[in-house]
Scaffold this motif. Structure first.
Motif, PDB file in Angstrom:
ATOM      1  N   LEU A 195      12.718  73.158 -40.249  1.00  0.00           N
ATOM      2  CA  LEU A 195      12.921  72.175 -39.173  1.00  0.00           C
ATOM      3  C   LEU A 195      12.001  72.464 -37.999  1.00  0.00           C
ATOM      4  O   LEU A 195      11.487  71.548 -37.353  1.00  0.00           O
ATOM      5  N   LEU A 198       8.576  70.843 -37.825  1.00  0.00           N
ATOM      6  CA  LEU A 198       8.439  69.390 -37.666  1.00  0.00           C
ATOM      7  C   LEU A 198       8.170  69.051 -36.200  1.00  0.00           C
ATOM      8  O   LEU A 198       8.451  69.843 -35.303  1.00  0.00           O
ATOM      9  N   ASP A 199       7.654  67.858 -35.951  1.00  0.00           N
ATOM     10  CA  ASP A 199       7.312  67.464 -34.581  1.00  0.00           C
ATOM     11  C   ASP A 199       8.528  67.047 -33.781  1.00  0.00           C
ATOM     12  O   ASP A 199       8.553  67.194 -32.568  1.00  0.00           O
ATOM     13  N   ASP A 200       9.522  66.483 -34.457  1.00  0.00           N
ATOM     14  CA  ASP A 200      10.709  66.005 -33.764  1.00  0.00           C
ATOM     15  C   ASP A 200      11.871  66.956 -34.041  1.00  0.00           C
ATOM     16  O   ASP A 200      11.776  67.823 -34.921  1.00  0.00           O
ATOM     17  N   TYR A 202      16.175  67.248 -34.898  1.00  0.00           N
ATOM     18  CA  TYR A 202      17.141  66.460 -35.670  1.00  0.00           C
ATOM     19  C   TYR A 202      18.560  66.977 -35.426  1.00  0.00           C
ATOM     20  O   TYR A 202      19.073  67.808 -36.182  1.00  0.00           O
ATOM     21  N   ARG A 265      25.869  62.879 -53.239  1.00  0.00           N
ATOM     22  CA  ARG A 265      25.806  61.427 -53.251  1.00  0.00           C
ATOM     23  C   ARG A 265      24.369  60.907 -53.343  1.00  0.00           C
ATOM     24  O   ARG A 265      24.102  59.880 -53.973  1.00  0.00           O
ATOM     25  N   LEU A 330       2.990  54.444 -50.145  1.00  0.00           N
ATOM     26  CA  LEU A 330       4.193  53.688 -49.799  1.00  0.00           C
ATOM     27  C   LEU A 330       5.445  54.471 -50.174  1.00  0.00           C
ATOM     28  O   LEU A 330       6.436  54.479 -49.449  1.00  0.00           O
ATOM     29  N   GLU A 331       5.389  55.144 -51.334  1.00  0.00           N
ATOM     30  CA  GLU A 331       6.564  55.889 -51.786  1.00  0.00           C
ATOM     31  C   GLU A 331       6.914  57.011 -50.796  1.00  0.00           C
ATOM     32  O   GLU A 331       8.076  57.197 -50.430  1.00  0.00           O
ATOM     33  N   LEU A 334       8.334  55.508 -47.527  1.00  0.00           N
ATOM     34  CA  LEU A 334       9.727  55.064 -47.655  1.00  0.00           C
ATOM     35  C   LEU A 334      10.682  56.254 -47.754  1.00  0.00           C
ATOM     36  O   LEU A 334      11.831  56.167 -47.316  1.00  0.00           O
ATOM     37  N   ARG A 337      12.286  57.151 -44.635  1.00  0.00           N
ATOM     38  CA  ARG A 337      13.350  56.281 -44.150  1.00  0.00           C
ATOM     39  C   ARG A 337      14.706  56.555 -44.807  1.00  0.00           C
ATOM     40  O   ARG A 337      15.704  55.956 -44.430  1.00  0.00           O
ATOM     41  N   ASP A 340      17.845  58.839 -42.617  1.00  0.00           N
ATOM     42  CA  ASP A 340      19.014  58.315 -41.883  1.00  0.00           C
ATOM     43  C   ASP A 340      20.271  58.381 -42.747  1.00  0.00           C
ATOM     44  O   ASP A 340      21.338  58.783 -42.304  1.00  0.00           O
ATOM     45  N   GLU A 341      20.122  57.968 -43.993  1.00  0.00           N
ATOM     46  CA  GLU A 341      21.262  57.958 -44.906  1.00  0.00           C
ATOM     47  C   GLU A 341      21.743  59.383 -45.191  1.00  0.00           C
ATOM     48  O   GLU A 341      22.951  59.637 -45.280  1.00  0.00           O
ATOM     49  N   GLU A 343      21.408  62.015 -43.179  1.00  0.00           N
ATOM     50  CA  GLU A 343      22.084  62.524 -41.975  1.00  0.00           C
ATOM     51  C   GLU A 343      23.500  61.969 -41.882  1.00  0.00           C
ATOM     52  O   GLU A 343      24.440  62.685 -41.525  1.00  0.00           O
ATOM     53  N   TYR A 344      23.624  60.701 -42.170  1.00  0.00           N
ATOM     54  CA  TYR A 344      24.937  60.050 -42.124  1.00  0.00           C
ATOM     55  C   TYR A 344      25.898  60.745 -43.083  1.00  0.00           C
ATOM     56  O   TYR A 344      27.066  60.985 -42.761  1.00  0.00           O
TER      57      TYR A 344
ATOM     58  N   ARG B  92      15.615  67.264 -28.686  1.00  0.00           N
ATOM     59  CA  ARG B  92      15.285  68.684 -28.745  1.00  0.00           C
ATOM     60  C   ARG B  92      16.300  69.512 -27.952  1.00  0.00           C
ATOM     61  O   ARG B  92      16.729  70.568 -28.409  1.00  0.00           O
ATOM     62  N   LEU B 124      20.871  53.492 -39.581  1.00  0.00           N
ATOM     63  CA  LEU B 124      21.114  52.997 -40.947  1.00  0.00           C
ATOM     64  C   LEU B 124      21.095  51.471 -41.004  1.00  0.00           C
ATOM     65  O   LEU B 124      20.690  50.888 -42.013  1.00  0.00           O
TER      66      LEU B 124
END
Lengths: 355, 134
Positions: A195, A198-200, A202, A265, A330-331, A334, A337, A340-341, A343-344, B92, B124
């Motif tokens: 982690l 990475l630039d950001d 989480y 999951r 593209l793969e 994607l 993206r 998000d799922e 993390e949820y 951060r 989401l």
């Protein structure tokens, strides 16, 4: 673009490859009849290799797979030499997996390390296996076999004596030092290091890691773990398990890590309600595991290691998203993206019992 | 979003263009494709859908995230510090505080998880609304 470059590399070096294979197989000569990229490997490059071997123990026609490094790879990925050794150790222990045949560490042959393994028949694609019931008439039996096969991997311990392979090429994978502490805590420390690259930042993943740290199991085993044992990475032929692929992340760890990964999951493809890899309920999978191992797996174990699985996949997905900057795809884009799922799901698994 | 400049009223905006492009791809192009190109076309359709939702929902989701992270950041550092509205800085600060154990006790953990869950739900709704449950 990468496809074309790899294909050019391949044709330019096919003579060198044929000569190297002849030497490795103890043959008079090897003729390469077919050489084509196999789909599916986002991280490794796999090629279907068809050969006519003249002389020696391999005399005759063979269908093999050549596996090599891509131009760039993710942090978690081991070298081909390590992967070859783990595959050999597992195959020798009776784990269903492709038999590893030859390892080439000389970059002058193909430009990068590679190994050759037997080519097993069957379907691996997760979206097909979880949708098309005709491919898996008895899903309970399949996940039972997957559980038993995983327990066989987990029967290999750092202390397991290992025979030296023929030809004196025995070596210990460089990723082979067993963890000196609780593997869950070692894993958490590793994920934090990833982690930090990475630039950001989480917060949801940090929360998940902190929760896993505070709820780390007090008792644990250290065994061989595959670290990518999931639907999409095993071949099913005629409804039956024929082999587990993609050993690039293997190493020592807590065996429950693999169970969380398999049942998470995020690896259930089209059938999110079927906990055992989108194929069946978790019970027949655990029954298969218990048919080989005396280790007991609780509901709390499943939740804990599923949370860990989503954290791991989220960080790898972030790395793949960053790779998209250097190798636009593209793969890969994607894949960024889906974080998000993931993390949820981490929040869902850890939030209900927040402390 | 009223303070942002509006585009032409008569001409379709970016989200609308992407949505139309996606519909044309799925309705007109898809049927003539072979299996492997179809997979790529589905990925393109997915990317277009995410981009259209991001244009529509992204700015508001980001503003909401800042509002949700700020109180958490304020709790976890010297109170004078986090006047920032930079979401990357806030992420951060909160991430470091979590790692340092400042949200371990039950009330803090609960408000943290609630806020992070809202943020995840907003994201989401852009990247994969079908994954939202309950």
């Amino acid at each position: 673009m990468n496809d074309r470059r790899a294909a050019d590399d391949a044709s330019a070096s096919s003579d060198a490859l044929a000569r190297w294979l002849a030497d490795a197989a103890g043959a008079k000569s090897v003729r390469i009849v077919g050489y084509a990229r196999l789909g599916g490997g986002a991280i490794q490059d796999n090629f279907a290799l068809e050969v006519d071997v003249d002389g020696g123990p391999w005399h005759g026609a063979h269908r093999w797979v050549l596996r090599t490094n891509p131009p760039s790879s993710v942090t978690a990925s081991a070298s081909r030499a390590d992967e070859y050794e783990w595959l050999r150790v597992a195959h020798d222990a009776g784990v269903l997996a492709p038999k590893p045949l030859f390892l080439c560490r000389d970059p002058s042959v193909l430009g990068r390390e590679f190994f050759v393994m037997e080519r097993l028949p069957g379907v691996a694609a997760g979206h097909r296996l979880t949708r098309d019931a005709s491919l898996v008439p008895d899903a309970d039996a399949l996940v039972f076999a997957l559980g038993a096969n995983l327990a066989r991997i987990h029967s290999i311990r750092p202390s397991t004596p290992r025979p030296s392979p023929a030809g004196g090429r025995g070596r210990t994978p460089t990723s082979s030092a067993p963890p000196s502490d609780n593997p869950a805590l070692v894993t958490i420390a590793t994920y934090r290091e990833w982690l930090d690259c990475l630039d950001d930042a989480y917060p949801a993943l940090e929360w998940g890691l902190r929760w896993c740290e505070r709820n780390a199991p007090s008792e644990y085993d250290v065994t061989l773990v595959h670290r990518d044992y999931r639907t999409g990475n095993y071949l099913v032929d005629d409804g039956k398990l024929v082999g587990v692929l993609d050993w690039e992340f293997a190493g020592w760890g807590d065996p429950r890590e693999d169970i969380g990964w398999f049942t998470a999951r995020c690896w259930r493809f089209a059938a999110r309600e079927r906990e055992a890899g989108g194929m069946a309920a978790v019970e027949p999978f655990l029954a298969g595991y218990r048919s080989v191992s005396s280790r007991s797996i609780s509901r709390a174990d499943l939740d804990y290691w599923q949370a860990m699985a989503h954290i791991r996949w989220a960080i790898i997905a972030l790395e793949q998203a960053r790779r998209h900057r250097r190798e636009p795809s593209l793969e890969l884009a994607l894949t960024g993206r889906i974080v998000d799922e993931l993390e949820y799901e981490v929040l869902r698994l850890t939030g209900s019992h927040a402390t | 979003m009223n303070d942002e400049p509006t585009h032409d009223r008569d001409v379709p905006d970016a989200a609308s263009l992407l949505t139309s492009a996606r519909e044309a791809l799925l309705a007109d192009v898809m049927p003539s494709l072979d299996a492997s190109s179809r997979y790529t076309a589905l990925m393109i359709a997915n990317a277009l859908a995410i981009a259209a939702r991001d244009i529509a929902l992204g700015p508001d989701a980001l503003r909401q995230e800042v509002e949700r992270l700020r109180p958490l950041a304020t709790e976890s550092v010297a109170p004078s510090d986090p006047d920032t509205v930079d979401v990357h800085v806030l992420r951060r600060i909160v991430a470091a505080a979590i790692r340092a154990g400042r949200f371990d006790d039950a009330p803090h953990a609960q408000s943290l998880v609630t806020a992070l869950t809202r943020i995840a739900e907003d994201r989401l709704a852009i990247s994969n609304p079908r994954a939202l449950r309950e």
